[in-house]
Design a protein around this motif. Structure first.
Motif, short mmCIF file in Angstrom:
data_model
loop_
_atom_site.label_atom_id
_atom_site.label_comp_id
_atom_site.label_asym_id
_atom_site.label_seq_id
_atom_site.Cartn_x
_atom_site.Cartn_y
_atom_site.Cartn_z
N UNK A 1 52.94 52.33 23.47
CA UNK A 1 52.20 51.41 24.32
C UNK A 1 51.61 52.15 25.52
N UNK A 2 52.36 53.12 26.01
CA UNK A 2 51.90 53.86 27.17
C UNK A 2 50.59 54.60 26.86
N UNK A 3 50.44 55.04 25.62
CA UNK A 3 49.21 55.74 25.23
C UNK A 3 47.99 54.84 25.42
N UNK A 4 48.08 53.60 24.94
CA UNK A 4 46.93 52.70 25.01
C UNK A 4 46.61 52.33 26.46
N UNK A 5 47.63 52.21 27.29
CA UNK A 5 47.40 51.93 28.70
C UNK A 5 46.69 53.12 29.35
N UNK A 6 47.16 54.33 29.04
CA UNK A 6 46.51 55.51 29.59
C UNK A 6 45.07 55.65 29.11
N UNK A 7 44.83 55.38 27.83
CA UNK A 7 43.47 55.45 27.30
C UNK A 7 42.57 54.46 28.04
N UNK A 8 43.02 53.24 28.23
CA UNK A 8 42.21 52.24 28.93
C UNK A 8 41.94 52.68 30.37
N UNK A 9 42.95 53.19 31.05
CA UNK A 9 42.76 53.64 32.43
C UNK A 9 41.80 54.83 32.51
N UNK A 10 41.95 55.79 31.60
CA UNK A 10 41.04 56.93 31.59
C UNK A 10 39.61 56.51 31.26
N UNK A 11 39.45 55.55 30.36
CA UNK A 11 38.11 55.06 30.03
C UNK A 11 37.46 54.41 31.26
N UNK A 12 38.24 53.63 31.99
CA UNK A 12 37.71 52.98 33.19
C UNK A 12 37.33 54.02 34.23
N UNK A 13 38.21 55.00 34.46
CA UNK A 13 37.89 56.05 35.42
C UNK A 13 36.66 56.84 35.00
N UNK A 14 36.57 57.15 33.71
CA UNK A 14 35.41 57.89 33.21
C UNK A 14 34.13 57.07 33.35
N UNK A 15 34.20 55.78 33.03
CA UNK A 15 33.03 54.92 33.15
C UNK A 15 32.59 54.80 34.60
N UNK A 16 33.55 54.69 35.54
CA UNK A 16 33.18 54.64 36.95
C UNK A 16 32.55 55.95 37.41
N UNK A 17 33.13 57.06 36.99
CA UNK A 17 32.57 58.36 37.36
C UNK A 17 31.16 58.51 36.80
N UNK A 18 30.94 58.11 35.57
CA UNK A 18 29.61 58.22 34.97
C UNK A 18 28.62 57.25 35.63
N UNK A 19 29.12 56.09 36.04
CA UNK A 19 28.24 55.12 36.69
C UNK A 19 27.67 55.66 37.99
N UNK A 20 28.51 56.36 38.75
CA UNK A 20 28.05 56.87 40.04
C UNK A 20 27.46 58.27 39.93
N UNK A 21 27.94 59.10 39.02
CA UNK A 21 27.48 60.49 38.95
C UNK A 21 26.25 60.64 38.06
N UNK A 22 26.26 60.01 36.90
CA UNK A 22 25.15 60.20 35.96
C UNK A 22 24.93 58.92 35.15
N UNK A 23 24.34 57.89 35.75
CA UNK A 23 24.16 56.62 35.00
C UNK A 23 23.21 56.73 33.82
N UNK A 24 22.37 57.75 33.78
CA UNK A 24 21.45 57.90 32.65
C UNK A 24 22.16 58.38 31.39
N UNK A 25 23.43 58.75 31.47
CA UNK A 25 24.14 59.29 30.31
C UNK A 25 24.85 58.22 29.48
N UNK A 26 24.81 56.95 29.89
CA UNK A 26 25.44 55.91 29.09
C UNK A 26 24.83 55.86 27.69
N UNK A 27 25.68 55.84 26.68
CA UNK A 27 25.21 55.72 25.30
C UNK A 27 24.75 57.02 24.67
N UNK A 28 24.91 58.14 25.35
CA UNK A 28 24.50 59.42 24.77
C UNK A 28 25.70 60.10 24.12
#
Length: 124
Positions: A1-28
């Protein structure tokens, strides 16, 4: 269960970082590679954790879902080849690539999934 929680948290952190650092990279492709790297990092962190009940349920669903999916894919391909469903214009001179390639691919892929499940799952 801890794996899925970590995956979700890492995805959120990555999405936030991409949103502010490189929003043009979504979907690439690099964006999806980054999500894969997040999953691998979570896998490395939780490598030696004992499996929990939710993990066992998810693995059971994947195992039997792959078998059922392979069987359904094969049945669809065989039914399409035998014209149980699909091509309603039997007197058509031309055919689309979908009508010739997809049923063969469905049969082959479904049989490979079933064969892989037959070889792999009894060992687990």
């Amino acid at each position: 269960m801890r794996y899925w929680i970590l995956v979700a948290l890492f995805y959120v952190l990555f999405a936030l970082a991409m949103h502010f650092a490189a929003p043009q990279m979504y979907g690439t492709i690099p964006y999806y590679i980054g999500l894969g790297v997040c999953s691998l990092i979570a896998l490395i962190i939780t490598w030696n954790d004992p499996p929990a009940l939710l993990d066992e349920i998810i693995f059971f669903a994947f195992k039997w879902g792959a078998l059922v999916g392979g069987m359904a894919f094969s049945v669809w391909g065989i039914g399409y080849k035998l014209e149980f469903w699909g091509n309603s214009e039997s007197d058509a001179v031309f055919s689309r690539a979908f009508d010739t390639i997809m049923p063969n691919l469905a049969i082959l892929t479904g049989l490979m999934i079933l064969f892989g499940a037959y070889i792999w799952y009894p060992r687990k």
